[in-house]
Design an enzyme around this catalytic site. Sequence first.
Site, PDB file in Angstrom:
ATOM      1  N   GLU A 111       8.080 -12.203 -21.795  1.00  0.00           N
ATOM      2  CA  GLU A 111       7.821 -10.812 -21.402  1.00  0.00           C
ATOM      3  C   GLU A 111       6.647 -10.233 -22.216  1.00  0.00           C
ATOM      4  O   GLU A 111       5.788  -9.535 -21.661  1.00  0.00           O
ATOM      5  CB  GLU A 111       9.103  -9.978 -21.584  1.00  0.00           C
ATOM      6  CG  GLU A 111       8.975  -8.486 -21.354  1.00  0.00           C
ATOM      7  CD  GLU A 111       8.544  -8.084 -19.941  1.00  0.00           C
ATOM      8  OE1 GLU A 111       8.434  -8.945 -19.066  1.00  0.00           O
ATOM      9  OE2 GLU A 111       8.276  -6.890 -19.740  1.00  0.00           O
ATOM     10  N   TRP A 154      -3.774  -1.722  -1.224  1.00  0.00           N
ATOM     11  CA  TRP A 154      -3.844  -2.950  -2.027  1.00  0.00           C
ATOM     12  C   TRP A 154      -4.221  -4.028  -1.024  1.00  0.00           C
ATOM     13  O   TRP A 154      -3.446  -4.357  -0.129  1.00  0.00           O
ATOM     14  CB  TRP A 154      -2.491  -3.242  -2.671  1.00  0.00           C
ATOM     15  CG  TRP A 154      -2.529  -4.421  -3.591  1.00  0.00           C
ATOM     16  CD1 TRP A 154      -2.995  -4.442  -4.871  1.00  0.00           C
ATOM     17  CD2 TRP A 154      -2.090  -5.749  -3.299  1.00  0.00           C
ATOM     18  NE1 TRP A 154      -2.870  -5.702  -5.392  1.00  0.00           N
ATOM     19  CE2 TRP A 154      -2.322  -6.526  -4.450  1.00  0.00           C
ATOM     20  CE3 TRP A 154      -1.540  -6.365  -2.195  1.00  0.00           C
ATOM     21  CZ2 TRP A 154      -2.017  -7.879  -4.529  1.00  0.00           C
ATOM     22  CZ3 TRP A 154      -1.229  -7.723  -2.259  1.00  0.00           C
ATOM     23  CH2 TRP A 154      -1.467  -8.458  -3.429  1.00  0.00           C
ATOM     24  N   ARG A 186       0.994   2.015  -5.998  1.00  0.00           N
ATOM     25  CA  ARG A 186       1.266   0.958  -5.016  1.00  0.00           C
ATOM     26  C   ARG A 186       0.027   0.163  -4.624  1.00  0.00           C
ATOM     27  O   ARG A 186       0.120  -0.854  -3.935  1.00  0.00           O
ATOM     28  CB  ARG A 186       1.875   1.574  -3.747  1.00  0.00           C
ATOM     29  CG  ARG A 186       3.160   2.306  -3.984  1.00  0.00           C
ATOM     30  CD  ARG A 186       3.677   2.866  -2.694  1.00  0.00           C
ATOM     31  NE  ARG A 186       4.013   1.806  -1.773  1.00  0.00           N
ATOM     32  CZ  ARG A 186       5.177   1.179  -1.726  1.00  0.00           C
ATOM     33  NH1 ARG A 186       6.126   1.526  -2.559  1.00  0.00           N
ATOM     34  NH2 ARG A 186       5.396   0.227  -0.856  1.00  0.00           N
ATOM     35  N   LYS A 231       3.198  -8.824 -20.601  1.00  0.00           N
ATOM     36  CA  LYS A 231       2.707  -7.463 -20.836  1.00  0.00           C
ATOM     37  C   LYS A 231       1.242  -7.495 -21.282  1.00  0.00           C
ATOM     38  O   LYS A 231       0.429  -6.714 -20.819  1.00  0.00           O
ATOM     39  CB  LYS A 231       3.524  -6.732 -21.920  1.00  0.00           C
ATOM     40  CG  LYS A 231       4.908  -6.267 -21.544  1.00  0.00           C
ATOM     41  CD  LYS A 231       4.966  -5.090 -20.599  1.00  0.00           C
ATOM     42  CE  LYS A 231       4.975  -5.544 -19.174  1.00  0.00           C
ATOM     43  NZ  LYS A 231       6.231  -5.823 -18.542  1.00  0.00           N
ATOM     44  N   GLU A 291      -1.165  -8.653 -18.294  1.00  0.00           N
ATOM     45  CA  GLU A 291      -1.368  -7.794 -17.131  1.00  0.00           C
ATOM     46  C   GLU A 291      -2.139  -6.523 -17.433  1.00  0.00           C
ATOM     47  O   GLU A 291      -2.808  -5.999 -16.555  1.00  0.00           O
ATOM     48  CB  GLU A 291      -0.049  -7.482 -16.405  1.00  0.00           C
ATOM     49  CG  GLU A 291       0.907  -6.596 -17.136  1.00  0.00           C
ATOM     50  CD  GLU A 291       2.160  -6.294 -16.312  1.00  0.00           C
ATOM     51  OE1 GLU A 291       2.104  -6.236 -15.090  1.00  0.00           O
ATOM     52  OE2 GLU A 291       3.218  -6.103 -16.939  1.00  0.00           O
ATOM     53  N   LYS A 298       2.315  -1.648  -8.190  1.00  0.00           N
ATOM     54  CA  LYS A 298       3.635  -1.464  -8.781  1.00  0.00           C
ATOM     55  C   LYS A 298       4.723  -2.198  -8.005  1.00  0.00           C
ATOM     56  O   LYS A 298       5.579  -2.841  -8.589  1.00  0.00           O
ATOM     57  CB  LYS A 298       3.957   0.031  -8.865  1.00  0.00           C
ATOM     58  CG  LYS A 298       5.285   0.339  -9.526  1.00  0.00           C
ATOM     59  CD  LYS A 298       5.261   0.017 -10.993  1.00  0.00           C
ATOM     60  CE  LYS A 298       6.576   0.239 -11.674  1.00  0.00           C
ATOM     61  NZ  LYS A 298       6.650  -0.470 -12.959  1.00  0.00           N
ATOM     62  N   HIS A 337       5.471 -29.752 -28.649  1.00  0.00           N
ATOM     63  CA  HIS A 337       5.288 -30.652 -27.508  1.00  0.00           C
ATOM     64  C   HIS A 337       3.988 -30.351 -26.761  1.00  0.00           C
ATOM     65  O   HIS A 337       3.824 -30.772 -25.622  1.00  0.00           O
ATOM     66  CB  HIS A 337       6.485 -30.539 -26.559  1.00  0.00           C
ATOM     67  CG  HIS A 337       7.769 -30.958 -27.202  1.00  0.00           C
ATOM     68  ND1 HIS A 337       8.072 -32.273 -27.492  1.00  0.00           N
ATOM     69  CD2 HIS A 337       8.803 -30.213 -27.676  1.00  0.00           C
ATOM     70  CE1 HIS A 337       9.247 -32.331 -28.086  1.00  0.00           C
ATOM     71  NE2 HIS A 337       9.709 -31.087 -28.214  1.00  0.00           N
ATOM     72  N   CYS A 381       0.882  -1.157   0.000  1.00  0.00           N
ATOM     73  CA  CYS A 381       0.000   0.000   0.000  1.00  0.00           C
ATOM     74  C   CYS A 381       0.922   1.209   0.000  1.00  0.00           C
ATOM     75  O   CYS A 381       2.130   1.067   0.105  1.00  0.00           O
ATOM     76  CB  CYS A 381      -0.840   0.009   1.263  1.00  0.00           C
ATOM     77  SG  CYS A 381      -1.716  -1.546   1.529  1.00  0.00           S
ATOM     78  N   ASN A 409       1.164  -0.283   5.907  1.00  0.00           N
ATOM     79  CA  ASN A 409       1.513  -1.029   4.693  1.00  0.00           C
ATOM     80  C   ASN A 409       2.245  -2.281   5.145  1.00  0.00           C
ATOM     81  O   ASN A 409       3.333  -2.185   5.709  1.00  0.00           O
ATOM     82  CB  ASN A 409       2.416  -0.160   3.806  1.00  0.00           C
ATOM     83  CG  ASN A 409       3.039  -0.952   2.666  1.00  0.00           C
ATOM     84  OD1 ASN A 409       2.473  -1.940   2.212  1.00  0.00           O
ATOM     85  ND2 ASN A 409       4.207  -0.526   2.222  1.00  0.00           N
ATOM     86  N   GLY A 410       1.631  -3.446   4.936  1.00  0.00           N
ATOM     87  CA  GLY A 410       2.278  -4.686   5.352  1.00  0.00           C
ATOM     88  C   GLY A 410       1.249  -5.688   5.841  1.00  0.00           C
ATOM     89  O   GLY A 410       0.060  -5.542   5.583  1.00  0.00           O
TER      90      GLY A 410
HETATM   91  O1  M6R Z   1      10.185  -3.976  -8.621  1.00  0.00           O
HETATM   92  P1  M6R Z   1      10.519  -5.345  -9.152  1.00  0.00           P
HETATM   93  O2  M6R Z   1      11.304  -5.302 -10.402  1.00  0.00           O
HETATM   94  O3  M6R Z   1      11.164  -6.218  -8.108  1.00  0.00           O
HETATM   95  O4  M6R Z   1       9.103  -5.984  -9.495  1.00  0.00           O
HETATM   96  C1  M6R Z   1       8.980  -7.294  -9.933  1.00  0.00           C
HETATM   97  C2  M6R Z   1       7.619  -7.554 -10.508  1.00  0.00           C
HETATM   98  O5  M6R Z   1       6.624  -7.341  -9.545  1.00  0.00           O
HETATM   99  C3  M6R Z   1       7.319  -6.670 -11.720  1.00  0.00           C
HETATM  100  O6  M6R Z   1       8.296  -6.802 -12.696  1.00  0.00           O
HETATM  101  C4  M6R Z   1       5.949  -7.046 -12.333  1.00  0.00           C
HETATM  102  O7  M6R Z   1       5.989  -8.328 -12.856  1.00  0.00           O
HETATM  103  C5  M6R Z   1       5.546  -6.015 -13.390  1.00  0.00           C
HETATM  104  N1  M6R Z   1       4.201  -5.578 -13.166  1.00  0.00           N
HETATM  105  C6  M6R Z   1       5.587  -6.543 -14.772  1.00  0.00           C
HETATM  106  O8  M6R Z   1       5.264  -5.581 -15.712  1.00  0.00           O
END
Ligand code: M6R
Length: 615
Positions: free
Chosen positions: A488, A75, A27, A492, A495, A610, A511, A2, A101-102
């Site tokens: 990747e 969050w 966040r 993208k 998400e 994030k 396979h 959060c 936050n936690g």
């Molecule tokens: O801040 P970080 O690079 O440690 O974060 C890792 C993942 O949470 C982050 O890359 C996440 O997968 C992204 N939303 C992908 O776009």
Amino acid sequence: MCGIVGYLGGREALPIILNGLKRLEYRGYDSAGIAIYNGSSISVCKSKGKISKLEKQLQKRKNLSGSVGIGHTRWATHGEPNNINAHPQYSNSNKLCIVHNGIIENYSTIKQKLIKEGYTFKSDTDTEVLINLIEYVKIKENVKLGEAVQIALNQVIGAYAIAVIDNDKPDEIVVAKLGSPLCIGVGKDEHFIGSDVTPFIEFTKNVIYLEDGELAIIRNHKDTLFRKIVDDSKISPTINKLELSLDKIEKQGFDHYMLKEIYEQPKAIQDTLRGRLNISKGIIKLSGIDDYINKFLSAKKITIIACGTSWHSALVAEYMFEKISRIPTEVEYASEFRYRDPVVERNDIIIAISQSGETADTLAAIKLAKSKGAFVYGICNVVGSSIARESDTGSYTHAGPEIGVASTKAFTTQMTVLYLMAVKLSKSKGIISEKIFRKYIVEISNIGNKVHKALSANNEIKKIAKKFKSAKNCLYLGRGYNFPIALEGALKLKEISYIHAEGYPAAEMKHGPIALIDKDMPTIVIATNKINYDKIVSNIQEIKSRKGKIIAIVSEGDKEVKEIADYIIEVPDTIESMTPFMTVIPLQLLSYHIAVMLGKDVDQPRNLAKSVTVE
Ligand code: M6R
């Protein structure tokens, strides 16, 4: 994960806190709330949903004027996202108020104990349990707020960054941290609190990063008291100077942060290279390696730990380190590494990659590796972040703030640092000639320009996005260096557009995944390979003969794939090991345009945040 904000000083707290929450919305955005001491009591306004909803609620409220306050963007962990579970949370007497936050792991045991003492609970949150524990301690032990917070925190198990205010002590905010980030902006006769520095960068450049296990009692017109939670010992924190500026975190005319950040990649890469590459002298300078060169030269293997997109850059690095520097390399999800009792020996080299530098699993994996004597090299974007501080040494990526939840420029700048490391180590080991080394560094110095060129396919990509926006599933294929890029690209798309997508090594298709291919299933094939080009062409033929639609990413001038693919996107030609820098760009743009066309919230996709500061 959060975001928390706070203010104590001479100005109106509400606009500062509200603005700070907007900056921290990345966040978490399930709910938001603000508490202000209004001269007689603590007044709270909360709302389910994004901060824009809270802002509307605030317009209807009158009793939120004051110069002490705290705020939260959530969050959800304990309890569904609704008004009652939103923070700030009051104690039973309504005299204390907290943002958190936690996760408090033993909240249930504490809750039962407090219920026996007559406490009641309105929300399902662990946070309401914590604030009531603080109140219980404060009354029972007859102590002031700071002491009550400290005693209570010694009874909890879990992670937290908290800010607490008290009706009886309106000239104080008590903050504490364990496992979640918290920093204090120090102004002239005023203090700011943030999960990161963005809520207060326009007010002060002086920042204190609270360390794990530390508590601070921030007081109006008096010095802040810093203590260790566990034993009350005093601490003298360092005041750091911020270099971040406000214009660096605003959208600058782009519709979304994600698009702005995609377009910032040429500059972000250049910024990451700055001072590290000297072509005329033929030098790569990375102090993290220079200072520990013997460790790297004697390394039997390198283990890279990361999560999400950062894990994908680690996978690209596996190819780089093994092919270019001939160092055996393993890549692990930090979340698996931390719990599977990995074999780590003294002086083993661990590279930890994280944009935010706050990812809980990566941080815990580092701590585990360090406890076994490993040497940790951190690659982070956020300066002063927990992972940067926990690492023995490392390199920053200098991508600038990345606000969009979908990681873009963090990824290409991580690959930039990793590439520099691989080529530098290869030279230091004496396994490449001066001529080849020069070829690499000249090509590295050109990546930014080539990425810029790759971005010019945007309009073409937008047209392709229009054709495929209604797809229910997508397959992404790549080989070698571009297998991680297939992963990747799929991540993208998933998400931000919520379309199911899978990435596969192209040769694995036969396979299993080939069974999915039909006329409704688009396959995005990365076909820039010089090695194995013919094999990729065969894979494309196999899909075509099952009526699958192909979008191919090819190097400029390609002839063969052009003949068979339904759509092609050309990217600048480069050496094999650098193709990931080129091929990821159209995949980022494709996901972006599809998500926008579907009306999705690109910068703040559902259920995500994030930085993932919880397990
Ligand atoms: O801040 P970080 O690079 O440690 O974060 C890792 C993942 O949470 C982050 O890359 C996440 O997968 C992204 N939303 C992908 O776009």
